[in-house]
Design a protein around this motif. Structure first.
Motif, mmCIF file in Angstrom:
data_model
loop_
_atom_site.group_PDB
_atom_site.id
_atom_site.type_symbol
_atom_site.label_atom_id
_atom_site.label_comp_id
_atom_site.label_asym_id
_atom_site.label_seq_id
_atom_site.Cartn_x
_atom_site.Cartn_y
_atom_site.Cartn_z
ATOM 1 N N LYS A 157 0.835 -1.209 0.000
ATOM 2 C CA LYS A 157 0.000 0.000 0.000
ATOM 3 C C LYS A 157 0.866 1.255 0.000
ATOM 4 C CE LYS A 157 -3.772 -2.210 2.478
ATOM 5 N NZ LYS A 157 -4.502 -2.278 3.736
ATOM 6 N N ILE A 158 1.940 1.244 0.764
ATOM 7 C CA ILE A 158 2.837 2.392 0.818
ATOM 8 C C ILE A 158 3.522 2.614 -0.523
ATOM 9 C CG2 ILE A 158 4.975 3.251 1.868
ATOM 10 C CD1 ILE A 158 4.037 1.882 4.462
ATOM 11 N N VAL A 159 3.950 1.542 -1.157
ATOM 12 C CA VAL A 159 4.598 1.658 -2.466
ATOM 13 C C VAL A 159 3.628 2.203 -3.494
ATOM 14 C CG1 VAL A 159 5.607 0.322 -4.354
ATOM 15 C CG2 VAL A 159 6.323 -0.104 -2.015
ATOM 16 N N ILE A 160 2.409 1.709 -3.509
ATOM 17 C CA ILE A 160 1.406 2.193 -4.461
ATOM 18 C C ILE A 160 1.103 3.665 -4.214
ATOM 19 C CG2 ILE A 160 -1.013 1.980 -5.154
ATOM 20 C CD1 ILE A 160 -0.703 -1.056 -4.714
ATOM 21 N N GLY A 161 0.991 4.052 -2.949
ATOM 22 C CA GLY A 161 0.761 5.455 -2.615
ATOM 23 C C GLY A 161 1.920 6.343 -3.037
ATOM 24 N N GLY A 162 3.141 5.874 -2.845
ATOM 25 C CA GLY A 162 4.321 6.632 -3.263
ATOM 26 C C GLY A 162 4.384 6.828 -4.763
ATOM 27 N N VAL A 163 4.056 5.786 -5.501
ATOM 28 C CA VAL A 163 4.035 5.896 -6.968
ATOM 29 C C VAL A 163 2.960 6.884 -7.406
ATOM 30 C CG1 VAL A 163 3.541 4.630 -9.098
ATOM 31 C CG2 VAL A 163 5.022 3.624 -7.367
ATOM 32 N N ALA A 164 1.805 6.824 -6.776
ATOM 33 C CA ALA A 164 0.724 7.751 -7.129
ATOM 34 C C ALA A 164 1.123 9.196 -6.847
ATOM 35 C CB ALA A 164 -0.547 7.383 -6.367
ATOM 36 N N VAL A 165 1.724 9.432 -5.693
ATOM 37 C CA VAL A 165 2.172 10.792 -5.357
ATOM 38 C C VAL A 165 3.231 11.258 -6.344
ATOM 39 C CG1 VAL A 165 3.443 12.125 -3.633
ATOM 40 C CG2 VAL A 165 1.566 10.662 -2.934
ATOM 41 N N GLY A 166 4.148 10.377 -6.692
ATOM 42 C CA GLY A 166 5.188 10.726 -7.654
ATOM 43 C C GLY A 166 4.618 11.095 -9.010
ATOM 44 N N LEU A 167 3.653 10.320 -9.475
ATOM 45 C CA LEU A 167 3.046 10.617 -10.770
ATOM 46 C C LEU A 167 2.269 11.927 -10.751
ATOM 47 C CD1 LEU A 167 1.841 7.055 -11.837
ATOM 48 C CD2 LEU A 167 3.773 8.365 -12.753
ATOM 49 N N LEU A 168 1.661 12.246 -9.609
ATOM 50 C CA LEU A 168 0.937 13.509 -9.503
ATOM 51 C C LEU A 168 1.885 14.708 -9.405
ATOM 52 C CD1 LEU A 168 -1.916 12.479 -7.054
ATOM 53 C CD2 LEU A 168 -2.124 12.994 -9.481
ATOM 54 N N LEU A 169 3.038 14.515 -8.800
ATOM 55 C CA LEU A 169 3.973 15.622 -8.617
ATOM 56 C C LEU A 169 4.788 15.933 -9.866
ATOM 57 C CD1 LEU A 169 5.417 15.021 -5.043
ATOM 58 C CD2 LEU A 169 3.892 16.841 -5.782
#
Length: 60
Positions: free
Chosen positions: A6-18
């Protein structure tokens, strides 16, 4: 799904948004810097406990 996944998926999502907002290198700095700062904010006893727990989970 494990907590780590879950943390990895959240990190990837934040990265793609940033990326479109602040650029690739700055978003990469945020993604790598936030966990590093959080780890360094722990006191030595908490760091030892975190490393010990991580090793136990790897042996499963």
């Amino acid at each position: 799904m494990t907590t780590r996944t879950k943390i990895v998926i959240g990190g990837v999502a934040v990265g793609l948004l940033l990326i479109p907002l602040i650029g690739f290198w700055m978003s990469l700095l945020v993604i790598l810097g936030v966990p590093a700062v959080a780890y360094l904010a722990l006191d030595p006893g908490q760091r030892r406990r975190l490393r010990r727990i991580s090793r136990k989970e790897l042996r499963r």
